[in-house]
Scaffold this motif. Structure first.
Motif, PDB file in Angstrom:
ATOM      1  N   ARG A  40      -7.035   6.829  15.695  1.00 42.67           N
ATOM      2  CA  ARG A  40      -7.650   7.993  15.121  1.00 42.67           C
ATOM      3  C   ARG A  40      -8.528   7.819  14.182  1.00 42.67           C
ATOM      4  O   ARG A  40      -9.473   8.490  13.583  1.00 42.67           O
ATOM      5  N   LYS A  41      -8.130   6.765  13.285  1.00 39.62           N
ATOM      6  CA  LYS A  41      -8.847   6.333  11.945  1.00 39.62           C
ATOM      7  C   LYS A  41     -10.269   5.575  12.280  1.00 39.62           C
ATOM      8  O   LYS A  41     -11.042   5.194  11.316  1.00 39.62           O
ATOM      9  N   ARG A  42     -10.430   5.120  13.401  1.00 39.12           N
ATOM     10  CA  ARG A  42     -11.657   4.327  13.697  1.00 39.12           C
ATOM     11  C   ARG A  42     -12.527   5.325  14.002  1.00 39.12           C
ATOM     12  O   ARG A  42     -12.594   6.212  14.868  1.00 39.12           O
ATOM     13  N   ASP A  77      -2.185  -2.135   3.627  1.00 39.04           N
ATOM     14  CA  ASP A  77      -2.328  -0.877   3.199  1.00 39.04           C
ATOM     15  C   ASP A  77      -2.830  -0.241   4.164  1.00 39.04           C
ATOM     16  O   ASP A  77      -3.435  -0.628   5.363  1.00 39.04           O
ATOM     17  N   GLY A  78      -2.746   1.339   4.119  1.00 36.86           N
ATOM     18  CA  GLY A  78      -3.302   1.942   5.451  1.00 36.86           C
ATOM     19  C   GLY A  78      -4.660   2.482   5.039  1.00 36.86           C
ATOM     20  O   GLY A  78      -5.223   1.973   3.826  1.00 36.86           O
ATOM     21  N   ALA A  79      -5.402   3.411   5.537  1.00 38.61           N
ATOM     22  CA  ALA A  79      -6.520   3.751   5.446  1.00 38.61           C
ATOM     23  C   ALA A  79      -6.891   5.214   6.188  1.00 38.61           C
ATOM     24  O   ALA A  79      -5.964   5.394   7.218  1.00 38.61           O
ATOM     25  N   ASP A  80      -7.688   5.998   5.488  1.00 43.63           N
ATOM     26  CA  ASP A  80      -8.136   7.266   6.198  1.00 43.63           C
ATOM     27  C   ASP A  80      -8.906   7.207   7.454  1.00 43.63           C
ATOM     28  O   ASP A  80      -9.089   7.950   8.421  1.00 43.63           O
ATOM     29  N   GLU A  81     -10.041   6.174   7.313  1.00 45.84           N
ATOM     30  CA  GLU A  81     -11.157   5.847   8.226  1.00 45.84           C
ATOM     31  C   GLU A  81     -11.282   4.249   7.785  1.00 45.84           C
ATOM     32  O   GLU A  81     -11.523   3.927   6.655  1.00 45.84           O
ATOM     33  N   ILE A 126     -12.515   4.617   3.891  1.00 51.51           N
ATOM     34  CA  ILE A 126     -12.232   5.586   3.271  1.00 51.51           C
ATOM     35  C   ILE A 126     -10.726   5.630   3.091  1.00 51.51           C
ATOM     36  O   ILE A 126      -9.824   5.536   4.046  1.00 51.51           O
ATOM     37  N   LYS A 127     -10.083   5.645   1.745  1.00 53.84           N
ATOM     38  CA  LYS A 127      -8.895   5.570   1.433  1.00 53.84           C
ATOM     39  C   LYS A 127      -8.661   6.586   0.387  1.00 53.84           C
ATOM     40  O   LYS A 127      -9.613   7.244  -0.440  1.00 53.84           O
ATOM     41  N   GLY A 128      -7.419   7.128  -0.111  1.00 52.85           N
ATOM     42  CA  GLY A 128      -7.096   8.034  -1.075  1.00 52.85           C
ATOM     43  C   GLY A 128      -6.338   9.277  -0.638  1.00 52.85           C
ATOM     44  O   GLY A 128      -6.072  10.184  -1.376  1.00 52.85           O
ATOM     45  N   GLY A 129      -6.185   9.459   0.897  1.00 49.64           N
ATOM     46  CA  GLY A 129      -5.573  10.670   1.333  1.00 49.64           C
ATOM     47  C   GLY A 129      -4.383  10.957   0.808  1.00 49.64           C
ATOM     48  O   GLY A 129      -3.996  11.947   0.297  1.00 49.64           O
ATOM     49  N   GLY A 130      -3.787   9.710   0.346  1.00 50.80           N
ATOM     50  CA  GLY A 130      -2.366   9.786  -0.435  1.00 50.80           C
ATOM     51  C   GLY A 130      -2.612   9.927  -1.999  1.00 50.80           C
ATOM     52  O   GLY A 130      -1.677   9.906  -2.573  1.00 50.80           O
ATOM     53  N   GLY A 131      -3.891   9.667  -2.333  1.00 53.08           N
ATOM     54  CA  GLY A 131      -3.843  10.118  -3.645  1.00 53.08           C
ATOM     55  C   GLY A 131      -3.823   8.765  -4.573  1.00 53.08           C
ATOM     56  O   GLY A 131      -3.762   8.738  -5.822  1.00 53.08           O
ATOM     57  N   ALA A 132      -3.739   7.502  -3.955  1.00 56.02           N
ATOM     58  CA  ALA A 132      -3.304   6.692  -4.732  1.00 56.02           C
ATOM     59  C   ALA A 132      -4.532   5.176  -4.725  1.00 56.02           C
ATOM     60  O   ALA A 132      -4.353   4.147  -5.119  1.00 56.02           O
ATOM     61  N   LEU A 133      -5.637   5.920  -4.541  1.00 53.63           N
ATOM     62  CA  LEU A 133      -6.953   4.945  -4.398  1.00 53.63           C
ATOM     63  C   LEU A 133      -7.039   4.136  -5.649  1.00 53.63           C
ATOM     64  O   LEU A 133      -7.508   2.727  -5.247  1.00 53.63           O
ATOM     65  N   ARG A 176      -5.008   2.685  -7.910  1.00 55.77           N
ATOM     66  CA  ARG A 176      -4.389   1.428  -7.944  1.00 55.77           C
ATOM     67  C   ARG A 176      -4.337   0.650  -6.602  1.00 55.77           C
ATOM     68  O   ARG A 176      -4.225  -0.355  -6.727  1.00 55.77           O
ATOM     69  N   GLU A 177      -4.495   1.410  -5.396  1.00 60.57           N
ATOM     70  CA  GLU A 177      -4.837   0.479  -4.301  1.00 60.57           C
ATOM     71  C   GLU A 177      -5.939  -0.405  -4.588  1.00 60.57           C
ATOM     72  O   GLU A 177      -6.119  -1.458  -3.493  1.00 60.57           O
ATOM     73  N   LYS A 178      -7.001   0.359  -5.071  1.00 58.64           N
ATOM     74  CA  LYS A 178      -8.241  -0.755  -5.109  1.00 58.64           C
ATOM     75  C   LYS A 178      -8.079  -1.666  -6.141  1.00 58.64           C
ATOM     76  O   LYS A 178      -8.469  -2.886  -5.722  1.00 58.64           O
ATOM     77  N   GLY A 188       0.666  -1.118   0.068  1.00 57.44           N
ATOM     78  CA  GLY A 188      -0.087  -0.202  -0.131  1.00 57.44           C
ATOM     79  C   GLY A 188       0.761   1.414   0.142  1.00 57.44           C
ATOM     80  O   GLY A 188       2.115   1.286  -0.102  1.00 57.44           O
ATOM     81  N   THR A 189       0.174   2.313   0.324  1.00 55.32           N
ATOM     82  CA  THR A 189       0.773   3.557   0.091  1.00 55.32           C
ATOM     83  C   THR A 189       0.410   4.681   1.405  1.00 55.32           C
ATOM     84  O   THR A 189      -0.747   4.338   1.753  1.00 55.32           O
ATOM     85  N   GLY A 190       1.562   5.396   1.864  1.00 56.09           N
ATOM     86  CA  GLY A 190       1.160   6.283   3.119  1.00 56.09           C
ATOM     87  C   GLY A 190       2.127   6.160   3.895  1.00 56.09           C
ATOM     88  O   GLY A 190       2.974   5.212   4.025  1.00 56.09           O
ATOM     89  N   SER A 191       2.006   6.947   5.289  1.00 57.92           N
ATOM     90  CA  SER A 191       2.906   6.956   6.055  1.00 57.92           C
ATOM     91  C   SER A 191       2.838   5.777   7.210  1.00 57.92           C
ATOM     92  O   SER A 191       3.899   5.615   7.941  1.00 57.92           O
ATOM     93  N   THR A 192       1.737   5.076   7.372  1.00 56.35           N
ATOM     94  CA  THR A 192       1.658   4.118   8.328  1.00 56.35           C
ATOM     95  C   THR A 192       2.343   2.789   7.624  1.00 56.35           C
ATOM     96  O   THR A 192       3.190   1.998   8.168  1.00 56.35           O
ATOM     97  N   VAL A 193       1.735   2.439   6.257  1.00 62.38           N
ATOM     98  CA  VAL A 193       2.417   1.173   5.483  1.00 62.38           C
ATOM     99  C   VAL A 193       3.842   1.272   5.144  1.00 62.38           C
ATOM    100  O   VAL A 193       4.319   0.130   5.085  1.00 62.38           O
TER     101      VAL A 193
HETATM  102  C1  5RP Z   1      -3.138   6.628   0.136  1.00 58.63           C
HETATM  103  C2  5RP Z   1      -4.108   6.097   1.128  1.00 58.63           C
HETATM  104  C3  5RP Z   1      -3.388   6.121   2.414  1.00 58.63           C
HETATM  105  O1  5RP Z   1      -3.293   4.319   2.866  1.00 58.63           O
HETATM  106  C4  5RP Z   1      -4.209   6.493   3.429  1.00 58.63           C
HETATM  107  O2  5RP Z   1      -4.241   8.096   3.221  1.00 58.63           O
HETATM  108  C5  5RP Z   1      -3.358   6.448   4.672  1.00 58.63           C
HETATM  109  O3  5RP Z   1      -2.206   6.940   4.872  1.00 58.63           O
HETATM  110  P1  5RP Z   1      -1.433   7.400   6.239  1.00 58.63           P
HETATM  111  O4  5RP Z   1      -1.219   5.806   6.918  1.00 58.63           O
HETATM  112  O5  5RP Z   1      -0.345   8.047   5.838  1.00 58.63           O
HETATM  113  O6  5RP Z   1      -2.487   7.931   7.186  1.00 58.63           O
HETATM  114  O7  5RP Z   1      -5.359   5.798   1.049  1.00 58.63           O
HETATM  115  O8  5RP Z   1      -3.965   6.834  -1.041  1.00 58.63           O
END
Ligand code: 5RP
Length: 253
Positions: free
Chosen positions: A143-145, A104-108, A116-123, A125-127, A47-52
């Protein structure tokens, strides 16, 4: 948790303080713990993002120090670059017809494991990667729950030439305002060359599957950042430890 405070008469008092939450530490904990699902021989969606990111770094370590053998399928150019720098063997999505596990990570995420995903703009390809995976594990801090999705603006990838009419169509569909990510003078461009509309639903998305279908039917919408029926488990870091929640109707149960 406690601070010692000296008052004017030099008597020390213990003051209870709420512990400072180390969000980066929580992301790291969740990211690394999820590697417990990784087995040698797997094809892994990355996945994409600061957690993954922490998951990917740990997978790099498992390869170099433990001899684990995996092939990664990256969901963005940034993840591809990170994984390459760590020596993780990679395969593009176009060549991966099936994936064992995506992390992968998630926004919520909500109680039904919808995301909800896509905060990092990669939704998109992620899907795409998650959909061809036998299972998907989300890494997140608490915080995401949320009880109901939508406090986080819902990202929608759109055809750049139609963003304005799509924004209008979303307004007509649900009375929802959206903003073009990056603004009109320098819009954010995804790895696929699309634009992103961030839609202000507020915490109202109680039926994400229905909304996803409605949004996908708007001409020019490339992908919607709602992931329904895809996530099998969430590895969630909290101030008091990491909790792994397995979806009772998911594929890992
Ligand atoms: C990228 C995403 C990320 O997984 C999502 O934004 C969570 O990112 P982070 O771990 O940085 O909070 O959907 O498109």
């Amino acid at each position: 948790i406690f601070s010692i405070v000296f008052s004017g008469n030099h008597h020390a008092r213990l003051i209870a303080r709420s512990p400072m939450v180390d969000v980066e530490g929580l992301k790291r904990e969740a990211g690394i713990t999820a590697c417990g699902f990784v087995r040698s021989g797997m094809k892994l969606g990355l996945g994409t993002g600061s957690t993954v990111r922490y998951t990917i770094i740990e997978i790099g370590r498992m390869i170099s120090e433990e001899g684990v053998e995996v092939i990664g399928v990256p969901t963005s150019e940034s993840t591809r670059e990170l994984a390459e720098s760590l020596g993780i063997p990679l395969m593009p999505i176009s060549e991966a017809d099936r994936i064992d596990l995506t992390i992968d990570g998630a926004d919520e995420f909500d109680p039904s494991f919808s995301l909800i995903k896509g905060g990092g703009g990669a939704l998109t390809r992620e899907k795409e990667v998650a959909m061809i995976s036998d299972s998907m594990v989300v890494v997140a801090d608490d915080r995401k729950r949320v009880p109901v999705l939508g406090e986080f603006d819902l990202p929608i990838e759109v055809d750049p030439s139609r963003w304005s009419e799509i924004s209008q169509a979303i307004r007509e569909l649900s009375g929802t305002e959206s903003t073009l990510r990056g603004g009109t003078t320098s819009p954010y461009v995804t790895d696929n060359g699309g634009f992103i509309l961030d839609c202000k639903y507020g915490p109202t998305i109680a039926e994400p599957a229905i909304l996803e279908e409605q949004l996908l039917s708007i001409e020019g919408v490339v992908q919607v950042g709602l992931f329904v029926g895809i996530c099998d488990a969430v590895v969630m870091a909290t101030g008091s430890g990491v909790e792994t929640m397995v979806n009772p109707v998911g594929r890992l149960y």
